[in-house]
Write a protein that holds these residues in place. Sequence first.
Motif, PDB file in Angstrom:
ATOM      1  N   GLY A 176       0.822  -1.211   0.000  1.00 53.35           N
ATOM      2  CA  GLY A 176       0.000   0.000   0.000  1.00 53.35           C
ATOM      3  C   GLY A 176       0.851   1.254   0.000  1.00 53.35           C
ATOM      4  N   ILE A 177       1.915   1.266   0.823  1.00 54.70           N
ATOM      5  CA  ILE A 177       2.811   2.417   0.881  1.00 54.70           C
ATOM      6  C   ILE A 177       3.493   2.631  -0.476  1.00 54.70           C
ATOM      7  N   THR A 183       1.829   6.828  -6.678  1.00 49.95           N
ATOM      8  CA  THR A 183       0.693   7.589  -7.209  1.00 49.95           C
ATOM      9  C   THR A 183       0.758   9.063  -6.839  1.00 49.95           C
ATOM     10  N   VAL A 184       1.151   9.360  -5.604  1.00 47.50           N
ATOM     11  CA  VAL A 184       1.082  10.734  -5.097  1.00 47.50           C
ATOM     12  C   VAL A 184       2.461  11.370  -4.959  1.00 47.50           C
ATOM     13  N   ALA A 190       0.418  14.859   6.188  1.00 48.64           N
ATOM     14  CA  ALA A 190      -0.189  16.155   5.875  1.00 48.64           C
ATOM     15  C   ALA A 190      -0.048  16.478   4.389  1.00 48.64           C
ATOM     16  N   HIS A 191       1.110  16.172   3.804  1.00 52.61           N
ATOM     17  CA  HIS A 191       1.334  16.430   2.389  1.00 52.61           C
ATOM     18  C   HIS A 191       0.450  15.526   1.526  1.00 52.61           C
ATOM     19  N   LEU A 192       0.298  14.269   1.948  1.00 49.62           N
ATOM     20  CA  LEU A 192      -0.627  13.364   1.259  1.00 49.62           C
ATOM     21  C   LEU A 192      -2.031  13.939   1.238  1.00 49.62           C
ATOM     22  N   PRO A 203     -10.088   6.886  -8.547  1.00 51.51           N
ATOM     23  CA  PRO A 203     -10.388   5.470  -8.282  1.00 51.51           C
ATOM     24  C   PRO A 203      -9.195   4.667  -7.797  1.00 51.51           C
ATOM     25  N   ILE A 204      -7.993   4.935  -8.351  1.00 51.30           N
ATOM     26  CA  ILE A 204      -6.809   4.182  -7.908  1.00 51.30           C
ATOM     27  C   ILE A 204      -6.498   4.485  -6.443  1.00 51.30           C
ATOM     28  N   LEU A 205      -6.689   5.746  -6.038  1.00 56.75           N
ATOM     29  CA  LEU A 205      -6.461   6.103  -4.635  1.00 56.75           C
ATOM     30  C   LEU A 205      -7.496   5.461  -3.726  1.00 56.75           C
ATOM     31  N   THR A 206      -8.717   5.331  -4.212  1.00 58.81           N
ATOM     32  CA  THR A 206      -9.749   4.662  -3.415  1.00 58.81           C
ATOM     33  C   THR A 206      -9.418   3.183  -3.232  1.00 58.81           C
TER      34      THR A 206
END
Length: 492
Positions: A176-177, A183-184, A190-192, A203-206
């Motif tokens: 996940g990390i 992706t980000v 906080a930056h995320l 959708p990919i973040l979900t």
Amino acid sequence: MNNILVLPMVIPVLAGILLIFLRPYIKTQRWISLGVMIANIGISIYILNRIQSEGILRLDFGGWEPPFGILFVADSFSAILVLTTSIVTAVCLLYSFSSIGKAHENMFFYSFVNFLVAGVNGSFLTGDLFNLYVCFEIMLLASYVLIALGGKKIQLKESVKYVAINVLSSWFFLIGIAYLYGTVGTLNMAHLSERIAESGQTPILTVISILFLVVFSLKSGLLLYYWLPGSYSAPPTAVAALFGALLTKVGIYAMFRVFTLIFYHEPGITHTIIGVLAGLTLIGGSIGAIAYKDLRQIVSYNVVIAVGFILVGLAVLTPEAIEGSIYYLMHDMLVKGLLFLIAGTMITLTGMTNIDYMSGLIRNYPFLGWMFFIVMLSLTGIPPFSGFIGKVLVGQGTVDAGAYILLALAFLSSIFVLYSLLRVFLNCFWGETIISEEDEIPMKKGWLIPCVLLTLATIGLGLGAESVAIYVSDAANTLLNPNIYIDAVLHD
């Protein structure tokens, strides 16, 4: 001045290393460990009060400003949990002095308790997702040793299951990390939050958020809890009390932090799943609590019920529900520690684990019986004990959100908690005593005093709910308003 934020993690780490070299000096190990926890209590109270006057505190390691460096962030939510962790651990250490035995103490027991607390406190204070993973692993590595310490057959059997489920969840956590960073492009919490708010939760973040939900569900015992009752009933009483009070709470904390700060944009998906899992956990935990006659299993399934109840507040995400979950989280850490200590003491005094073979203990040990009665009332949510205010606020929050099914399940679970513990109370403490005067084992002060301290804590938290309300309200406000956290970390 913010260097103090690192002390709740660094002091236990340094103490744990020091105690390795003091192996022959058991008494010295005991008092150093207890002193570390008392110091942490004072430090966390100081931090908590500074937050009220100065706002969220931040410590940048090596002078690297966020989002580029490692940092610790203390808001009211994390500071409350560091304080409660230190209190519970101090009491469990007091109990261990009279119960754990020199064989365990000679096998670096106190070192690994300190490492466990360092991992727990680091998880609460870190402001970076990768460091959350690192602190989780510090906590888990220490718990792997503590669960197997002594080498009894049941410990080894349950430790295999415990290690396997946590290694699997840690692997998912790393995946996940990696996907989130790919992706980000950042792992600073906080930056995320800021980047996802700017671009929208795609959708990919979900999907990534659901992966994190699986990870924290495994670690907190949400739904996928089959490993928990056995693992928490196998180790010695003081260790089981630490596990029951602390370990699932770190997973719960991570879920609250991640799903209020980072992945809060699609509550129709993520928070609905949390609500479904919480409801199913309440059902499963309630069934388990009344299905078993083994005292250790009954107590462990009450941990599962609490996990479901606390996460009902996150699922509905109203101010009252979040406040209620925070109150109940504090209460549950104190009372679950007490429940495990009392249950372990009962087993030690009788040599039995099946409640059908215990009877009349209140005649031999009246203090123990009435403390168990107070625990039962507190976990059920009877005023003026500490469980009451949390249950009322979570109930109010579910009504405001129109989540009536979760409301019904949450309060039905309270009936199952009452029934499971009342059955223990009536079976084990009332009736004809099974212990003759000749066979009666004296109640050690080292067993009784820690239980009395936690009993006073649950009464004090209930009667003094107003005195902690300012801290709980501030914690809930920070969780519900991510910009407060973001501004304190990135724009201070």
